[in-house]
Design a protein around this motif. Structure first.
Motif, PDB file in Angstrom:
ATOM      1  N   LEU A   1      44.023  28.287  44.669  1.00 42.05           N
ATOM      2  CA  LEU A   1      43.041  29.144  44.026  1.00 42.05           C
ATOM      3  C   LEU A   1      42.790  30.410  44.857  1.00 42.05           C
ATOM      4  O   LEU A   1      42.786  31.521  44.332  1.00 42.05           O
ATOM      5  CB  LEU A   1      41.741  28.355  43.849  1.00 42.05           C
ATOM      6  CG  LEU A   1      40.599  29.023  43.093  1.00 42.05           C
ATOM      7  CD1 LEU A   1      40.997  29.284  41.645  1.00 42.05           C
ATOM      8  CD2 LEU A   1      39.350  28.152  43.144  1.00 42.05           C
TER       9      LEU A   1
ATOM     10  N   SER B   1      45.881  32.718  44.888  1.00 41.41           N
ATOM     11  CA  SER B   1      46.017  33.431  43.612  1.00 41.41           C
ATOM     12  C   SER B   1      45.017  34.581  43.537  1.00 41.41           C
ATOM     13  O   SER B   1      45.334  35.671  43.038  1.00 41.41           O
ATOM     14  CB  SER B   1      45.797  32.469  42.443  1.00 41.41           C
ATOM     15  OG  SER B   1      46.757  31.437  42.463  1.00 41.41           O
ATOM     16  N   LEU B   2      43.807  34.332  44.055  1.00 41.97           N
ATOM     17  CA  LEU B   2      42.801  35.393  44.089  1.00 41.97           C
ATOM     18  C   LEU B   2      43.267  36.557  44.968  1.00 41.97           C
ATOM     19  O   LEU B   2      43.060  37.728  44.629  1.00 41.97           O
ATOM     20  CB  LEU B   2      41.480  34.828  44.611  1.00 41.97           C
ATOM     21  CG  LEU B   2      40.325  35.820  44.778  1.00 41.97           C
ATOM     22  CD1 LEU B   2      39.971  36.455  43.440  1.00 41.97           C
ATOM     23  CD2 LEU B   2      39.109  35.135  45.384  1.00 41.97           C
TER      24      LEU B   2
ATOM     25  N   PHE C   1      45.439  31.016  38.817  1.00 41.13           N
ATOM     26  CA  PHE C   1      44.013  31.226  39.074  1.00 41.13           C
ATOM     27  C   PHE C   1      43.167  30.666  37.926  1.00 41.13           C
ATOM     28  O   PHE C   1      42.105  30.086  38.144  1.00 41.13           O
ATOM     29  CB  PHE C   1      43.757  32.724  39.248  1.00 41.13           C
ATOM     30  CG  PHE C   1      42.406  33.053  39.817  1.00 41.13           C
ATOM     31  CD1 PHE C   1      41.959  32.451  40.982  1.00 41.13           C
ATOM     32  CD2 PHE C   1      41.582  33.946  39.171  1.00 41.13           C
ATOM     33  CE1 PHE C   1      40.708  32.759  41.503  1.00 41.13           C
ATOM     34  CE2 PHE C   1      40.323  34.256  39.685  1.00 41.13           C
ATOM     35  CZ  PHE C   1      39.889  33.654  40.852  1.00 41.13           C
ATOM     36  N   SER C   2      43.662  30.821  36.703  1.00 45.66           N
ATOM     37  CA  SER C   2      42.901  30.338  35.550  1.00 45.66           C
ATOM     38  C   SER C   2      43.061  28.831  35.341  1.00 45.66           C
ATOM     39  O   SER C   2      42.198  28.191  34.741  1.00 45.66           O
ATOM     40  CB  SER C   2      43.318  31.083  34.280  1.00 45.66           C
ATOM     41  OG  SER C   2      44.715  30.958  34.064  1.00 45.66           O
TER      42      SER C   2
ATOM     43  N   THR D   1      40.205  40.013  34.646  1.00 46.73           N
ATOM     44  CA  THR D   1      40.181  38.718  35.341  1.00 46.73           C
ATOM     45  C   THR D   1      38.835  38.032  35.155  1.00 46.73           C
ATOM     46  O   THR D   1      38.770  36.818  34.876  1.00 46.73           O
ATOM     47  CB  THR D   1      40.464  38.917  36.847  1.00 46.73           C
ATOM     48  OG1 THR D   1      41.753  39.539  36.991  1.00 46.73           O
ATOM     49  CG2 THR D   1      40.453  37.580  37.570  1.00 46.73           C
TER      50      THR D   1
END
Length: 566
Positions: free
Chosen positions: A144, A147-148, A299-300, A173
């Motif tokens: 996570l 990805s951010l 990320f999602s 985003t």
């Protein structure tokens, strides 16, 4: 007194926090490496844009060589950071899952049962699938964060080309995550329900397989099948629900990410056409728009895995936080003592009272099988002392005041349906490898013919639940295990129901001889075992209705004669 870790693991969030805290070093290293990987991936289209921009101004070989070297550095960074980052995270994930499996299994194997309200099959599911899904949090958080990092690097790079592009990525985003957070909560609730239903189905099929032979015996196969099909259908329907929600989540994530990428590409094209950004910036923007879909997808998706991990952690908390069904005492029974049941009321037992002196061999003939099963459950401490009236004394000490571990080391209650485990004959007879009377137990239980049949002898392999043994062989193997334990007090419940009369007669004599001078109680309807006992107690309507020797009762008690004579 509870330790901080034990207090934390009483809730799902506490379990997740414990997993994170224990693996913070690995997670930090994995986050850095995966961040480098995502930064390198993001840098690739940025580098391409800069190379295009630079080569349009300087078309020499030096510029080309520098560009190739820069791309090689980026590719090398991406390759090695991914390889070592995932290696660290997956090792930590696997290790953490193992820790939770052991922790849940340890709770299930404690001498005192926990009041979980779950069947053994459900606990097994929690110790396997839920432990694995809970440990995924160790991998999910670094993914996570990395990805951010990729999204932020892309937003900064696009913002440097044109502020509107950077703001578009950030706003898109936030919008995507807001939409998906609603779906992720539904996934968490649906997953919890699915896990519970799958666990119930697993417990049901385990119970049915364990009782397959009795079901065949009284023709209950079809009813059992319908019962399992009902719980299995519920689990299937819930699985479909989870799949629908998961599909909606994945589809929404993919569509929204594609819309954002298309918006960035079209905006960059319009800005380039209007002359507000250069061709190199356009190449970079188009490349980033294509690349950003992957970190945005990760990320999602990560919130979904967080919700699944939390749902699994909450199910583990059901086991880890469950209180024991009883609080055992600390006393120890006196060695060589007897067994006393004083006014016990439980199930079919109606104030049952009797005493077995030290070194005595007593048999109980129960006219009602349910009463025999209730007595065996009380003596085996499967029923806590607070759940029945009256007192059970072992070695002169009340069972409620005894340490359960010491009690079971002093008194063994061998059920009529004793489990047979995958392994060998030897490991089933002497699981701890410390038994001193294995040979004598094999001889007394007449398991010698089974040992003689195989070249490996006691090392002959046994399948799970004794699938490669007959019913009589399994029962004799269970009896051999009980005799090899050589406890001060031994309680046997119907140990010879699956053997023929001749074998039963020999086993009865052998057991009486091997247990001479040790306290032994046999709950049975076998004439051979009743005859071998020093004294017979007749259990009728939950109380002792008659007492004497087997032969004396045959002569004096017509009901006894009708009940046990064969």
């Amino acid at each position: 007194m509870s330790t901080p870790d034990e207090l934390r693991t009483r809730t799902g969030s506490g379990i997740l926090w414990t997993a994170v805290r224990r693996n913070k070093g690995a997670m930090a290293a994995g986050t850095v490496l995966m961040g480098m990987y995502q930064a390198g991936e993001t840098a690739f289209p940025i580098a391409l844009g800069l190379i295009v921009e630079h080569t349009m101004q300087d078309r020499g070989l030096g510029a080309l060589g520098l560009s190739i070297a820069a791309l090689a550095v980026i590719i090398t960074t991406v390759s090695f950071s991914w390889r070592f980052g995932m290696r660290i995270l997956q090792k930590a994930n696997t290790t953490e899952a193992h820790r939770w499996r052991v922790r849940v299994a340890a709770c299930g194997l404690q001498p005192v049962d926990r009041d979980t309200g779950l069947k053994s099959g459900e606990v097994l599911t929690i110790a396997t699938e839920d432990a694995d899904q809970t440990a995924d949090i160790v991998e999910v958080i670094p993914m996570l964060v990395s990805s951010l990092v990729a999204v932020l690097v892309a937003a900064v790079a696009l913002g440097m080309a044109d502020l509107r592009l950077g703001l578009l990525v950030i706003a898109g985003t936030v919008a995507i995550l807001s939409v998906l957070s609603v779906l992720s909560r539904r996934i968490g609730a649906s997953t919890r329900e699915q896990q519970a239903r799958v666990a119930r189905a697993g417990a049901k099929v385990a119970d049915l397989i364990g009782g397959l032979r009795p079901l065949h015996g009284f023709g209950g196969n079809h009813a059992a099948f319908l019962s399992y099909r009902g719980v299995s259908t519920e689990a299937k329907r819930q699985a479909f629900t989870v799949a629908k929600v998961g599909g909606a989540y994945a589809g929404a994530a993919l569509a929204l990410n594609a819309v954002l990428a298309a918006a960035v590409t079209l905006t960059a094209g319009w800005l380039a056409f209007d002359g507000r950004i250069t061709i190199g910036a356009l190449v970079m923007a188009v490349g980033l728009a294509q690349f950003i879909m992957e970190p945005l997808r990760l990320f999602s998706e990560m919130p979904k895995y967080v919700m699944i991990a939390r749902a699994s952690a909450e199910r583990m908390a059901l086991v880890l936080a469950a209180p024991p069904v009883m609080e055992p005492g600390r006393e120890q029974p006196s060695a060589g003592g007897g067994l006393e049941v004083d006014g016990v009321r439980y199930g079919e037992l109606r104030g049952l009272k009797f005493h077995v002196s030290a070194g005595e061999f007593v048999a109980i003939a129960a006219y009602q099988p349910r009463a025999a099963a209730d007595l065996a459950a009380v003596l085996a401490m499967r029923v806590p002392p607070g759940a029945y009236e009256g007192v059970v004394r072992v070695g002169g000490v009340e069972a409620a005041e005894l340490s359960v571990t010491d009690l079971r080391a002093h008194m063994l209650v061998n059920p009529y349906d004793g489990e047979i485990f995958a392994g060998t004959l030897r490991t089933n007879i002497d699981p701890s490898g410390t038994g001193r009377k294995v040979a004598e137990a094999v001889e007394a239980s007449l398991l010698t013919d089974v040992v003689a049949l195989h070249r490996e002898g006691l090392d002959h392999g046994v399948r799970d639940r004794g699938a490669n043994l007959s019913g009589g062989q399994r029962q004799r193997l269970s009896l051999a295990r009980a005799l090899a334990a050589d406890t001060d007090i031994l309680v046997l419940h119907d140990p010879t129901t699956a053997v023929d009369a001749v074998t039963e007669q020999l086993i009865a004599r052998n057991v009486a001889e091997l247990r001479r001078g040790r306290t032994t109680l046999v709950i049975t309807g076998s004439p051979a075992l009743l005859d071998a006992a020093d004294r017979v107690l007749v259990l009728d309507d939950g109380v002792v209705a008659a007492e004497g020797t087997h032969r004396g009762l045959l002569t004096a008690d017509e009901d006894y004669c009708l009940a046990v004579a064969r």
